[in-house]
Design a protein around this motif. Sequence first.
Motif, PDB file in Angstrom:
ATOM      1  N   GLU A   1       0.826  -1.208   0.000  1.00 45.79           N
ATOM      2  CA  GLU A   1       0.000   0.000   0.000  1.00 45.79           C
ATOM      3  C   GLU A   1       0.871   1.275   0.000  1.00 45.79           C
ATOM      4  O   GLU A   1       0.700   2.159  -0.814  1.00 45.79           O
ATOM      5  CB  GLU A   1      -0.895  -0.038   1.249  1.00 45.79           C
ATOM      6  CG  GLU A   1      -1.898   1.082   1.350  1.00 45.79           C
ATOM      7  CD  GLU A   1      -2.911   1.019   0.218  1.00 45.79           C
ATOM      8  OE1 GLU A   1      -3.282   2.099  -0.258  1.00 45.79           O
ATOM      9  OE2 GLU A   1      -3.310  -0.094  -0.188  1.00 45.79           O
TER      10      GLU A   1
ATOM     11  N   SER B   1      -0.354  -1.559 -11.558  1.00 48.15           N
ATOM     12  CA  SER B   1      -1.737  -1.778 -11.961  1.00 48.15           C
ATOM     13  C   SER B   1      -2.456  -2.562 -10.855  1.00 48.15           C
ATOM     14  O   SER B   1      -1.826  -3.235 -10.049  1.00 48.15           O
ATOM     15  CB  SER B   1      -1.770  -2.568 -13.262  1.00 48.15           C
ATOM     16  OG  SER B   1      -1.265  -3.864 -13.044  1.00 48.15           O
ATOM     17  N   ASP B   2      -3.793  -2.468 -10.839  1.00 47.30           N
ATOM     18  CA  ASP B   2      -4.564  -3.200  -9.828  1.00 47.30           C
ATOM     19  C   ASP B   2      -4.339  -4.697  -9.963  1.00 47.30           C
ATOM     20  O   ASP B   2      -4.274  -5.427  -8.979  1.00 47.30           O
ATOM     21  CB  ASP B   2      -6.053  -2.874  -9.965  1.00 47.30           C
ATOM     22  CG  ASP B   2      -6.343  -1.440  -9.517  1.00 47.30           C
ATOM     23  OD1 ASP B   2      -5.494  -0.874  -8.787  1.00 47.30           O
ATOM     24  OD2 ASP B   2      -7.385  -0.891  -9.917  1.00 47.30           O
ATOM     25  N   LYS B   3      -4.190  -5.128 -11.230  1.00 44.35           N
ATOM     26  CA  LYS B   3      -3.973  -6.550 -11.481  1.00 44.35           C
ATOM     27  C   LYS B   3      -2.674  -7.022 -10.822  1.00 44.35           C
ATOM     28  O   LYS B   3      -2.641  -8.053 -10.154  1.00 44.35           O
ATOM     29  CB  LYS B   3      -3.899  -6.783 -12.997  1.00 44.35           C
ATOM     30  CG  LYS B   3      -4.690  -7.984 -13.462  1.00 44.35           C
ATOM     31  CD  LYS B   3      -4.802  -7.972 -14.985  1.00 44.35           C
ATOM     32  CE  LYS B   3      -4.042  -9.137 -15.574  1.00 44.35           C
ATOM     33  NZ  LYS B   3      -3.943  -9.053 -17.040  1.00 44.35           N
TER      34      LYS B   3
ATOM     35  N   ARG C   1      -1.113  -5.585  -8.419  1.00 41.46           N
ATOM     36  CA  ARG C   1      -1.273  -5.434  -6.976  1.00 41.46           C
ATOM     37  C   ARG C   1      -1.935  -6.692  -6.372  1.00 41.46           C
ATOM     38  O   ARG C   1      -1.473  -7.223  -5.366  1.00 41.46           O
ATOM     39  CB  ARG C   1      -2.164  -4.220  -6.726  1.00 41.46           C
ATOM     40  CG  ARG C   1      -1.846  -3.414  -5.526  1.00 41.46           C
ATOM     41  CD  ARG C   1      -2.684  -2.152  -5.566  1.00 41.46           C
ATOM     42  NE  ARG C   1      -1.936  -1.063  -6.169  1.00 41.46           N
ATOM     43  CZ  ARG C   1      -1.078  -0.314  -5.467  1.00 41.46           C
ATOM     44  NH1 ARG C   1      -0.884  -0.535  -4.187  1.00 41.46           N
ATOM     45  NH2 ARG C   1      -0.417   0.643  -6.043  1.00 41.46           N
ATOM     46  N   ASP C   2      -3.010  -7.150  -7.036  1.00 37.99           N
ATOM     47  CA  ASP C   2      -3.715  -8.339  -6.554  1.00 37.99           C
ATOM     48  C   ASP C   2      -2.802  -9.561  -6.587  1.00 37.99           C
ATOM     49  O   ASP C   2      -2.764 -10.352  -5.652  1.00 37.99           O
ATOM     50  CB  ASP C   2      -4.955  -8.623  -7.419  1.00 37.99           C
ATOM     51  CG  ASP C   2      -6.045  -7.588  -7.171  1.00 37.99           C
ATOM     52  OD1 ASP C   2      -5.941  -6.858  -6.159  1.00 37.99           O
ATOM     53  OD2 ASP C   2      -6.987  -7.518  -7.993  1.00 37.99           O
TER      54      ASP C   2
END
Lengths: 198, 81
Positions: free
Chosen positions: A18, B67-69, B71-72
């Motif tokens: 984060e 990217s969110d991808k 990150r996941d």
Amino acid sequence: MDRTPPGDKLSTPDGWLEQHGDVLYRYAYLRLRNREAAEDAVQDTLLAALRGRQQFSGASAERTWLIGILKHKVSDYWRRAGRETPLDTDAEEQENLLDLLFDTTGHWRTAPSPWNDPDAALEQSQFWHVLSDCLAGLPPAHARAFSLCEIDGLEGSDACKVLDVAPTNLWVMLHRARLRLRQCLENRWFQRQPTNDA
Amino acid sequence: MLTCKEVSALVSQSLDRRLSWRERLGVRLHLFICDACTRFKWQMEFLRRATQRFARGRIEEVSLQLSDKARDRILRALKQD
């Protein structure tokens, strides 16, 4: 895996992602110039940090500690890449570059043109896209040498170790990279800027 | 007298190592009479300034983000470990 809550000096791995994920990614991307490789480097860094978190002394800031690990991951990447693409693959092409730029008597075929107020370019965001594209257009071996020395800030002797070349080879690669970058910036930026004709 | 080709190599190397006095003298004599190589030298110095600034993260304007991808994927990997 030990899931005990971290001490107050170190936040959780989720928190690392984060708080530092984008910074780490940017650091890696600027050095690797490859999205997937940069993402992998961030992941490897956080995994290594998770496994080695006992070693975090708390003396350095968390981000500094993570970037320290990431630096190693970036070096590992180059070392692997170095094994995958032998450095002399573009040796032939290097000769062509010099023949392209200099005639048989060693004179410039086309002299470098004057650049109008180059430092003003540093204030324009579009310039950084052009520089980034020019870096991406370098032959892999040159890009690697240039990136290690000029962007990663490695000492010449360290860059030689990572690339497994002698200093003279490194200088040759950097020279070629600079010649190419100069030409690229001239073509794609400086020749397109309006001149100061009052 | 050094050629432009040789001088371009030495100008580049001057950014990487300390040239010998002989090399420095050769470069200086050449630059004295050669505008093209003098420009080349300035441009190499500019390239270094630009690259250092690039490295320091002026690029933040380009907004590089995970990217969110990604990150996941990273979160999953951390959980699995």
